[in-house]
Design an enzyme around this catalytic site. Sequence first.
Site, short mmCIF file in Angstrom:
data_model
loop_
_atom_site.label_atom_id
_atom_site.label_comp_id
_atom_site.label_asym_id
_atom_site.label_seq_id
_atom_site.Cartn_x
_atom_site.Cartn_y
_atom_site.Cartn_z
CE LYS A 13 -1.98 -1.16 3.91
NZ LYS A 13 -1.29 -2.44 4.21
NE ARG A 88 -4.34 -1.11 10.24
CZ ARG A 88 -3.27 -0.64 9.61
NH1 ARG A 88 -3.24 0.60 9.21
NH2 ARG A 88 -2.25 -1.42 9.40
NE ARG A 127 7.85 -2.61 6.09
CZ ARG A 127 6.53 -2.52 6.24
NH1 ARG A 127 5.81 -1.90 5.34
NH2 ARG A 127 5.95 -3.08 7.28
NE ARG A 160 6.49 -0.76 10.03
CZ ARG A 160 5.35 -0.70 9.34
NH1 ARG A 160 5.31 -0.03 8.19
NH2 ARG A 160 4.26 -1.30 9.76
NE ARG A 171 2.13 -5.10 10.98
CZ ARG A 171 3.13 -4.96 10.11
NH1 ARG A 171 4.27 -5.58 10.31
NH2 ARG A 171 2.98 -4.22 9.05
#
Length: 214
Positions: A13, A88, A127, A160, A171
């Site tokens: 996203k 969300r 990431r 992160r 998540r």
Amino acid sequence: MKLIMLGPPGVGKGTQAQKMSEKFGTKHISTGDILRNAIENSTELGIMANNYVSKGELVPDALMLDLIEATLFGEDSPSSFILDGFPRTIPQAKALDKLFNKNNTKLNAVLLLDADFDLIAKRLSARRVCKNCQAVYNLLTNPPKVEGKCDKCGGELYQRDDDKLDTIKRRLDVYKTQTEPLIGYYKESGLLKKVDSSGSPEEVFNRILNILGG
Ligand code: AP5
């Protein structure tokens, strides 16, 4: 242009919102980035949000709604925007509809990015994000030119906290139970457009451009 990016963690996203923002000059509003920045700076919001974000849980709706109202309709309200990470939950989506009505604003589309779990887990664990400008890299598919340094601003890259495997799983569970019901919600309103998020960022971006142009 007023868009929502919907989809599981790590589906791309932020990557696609960034590309659209660069191409069209649309403001990219990532609630995750806003929260991480607040946490880094130990603001009141950051202190309240930290416990949820680090565990992969959702921050309470009331906090998020105040934040989004101030961002979208406070001072310097953007004329066009891409919402990445909001709404969300169904209560967030309903509250957003009310805000849009109150401010005579209409959404153009909700883009649902879709990919399978293995691809998502691979993307998330590789990431890296710039501490300074939040640019997103991937050690496997989009590494920085110099290890550990942002190509755009030279800032330090970091992983992160919520990109560790256990938190990724949490998540994804949270996404399934609390966010996936939004697919039906936006399908009913006729705004939902599904995008296959496998393939390179450029391939996904071209699919989005085709959908928005068509
Ligand atoms: P947030 O930051 O929004 O996290 P998320 O939704 O889990 O999404 P991600 O940022 O992990 O992934 P993404 O889809 O943007 O993928 P990306 O483009 O980076 O939220 C974090 C936390 O904040 C939440 O858990 C919650 O606690 C809180 N929060 C935020 N909003 C909230 C709300 N509204 N209500 C309550 N709580 C809220 O891509 C991932 C990786 O893949 C990158 O390395 C990228 O380079 C790579 N990649 C992307 N696309 C491709 C591609 N096509 N090919 C190859 N690699 C790719």
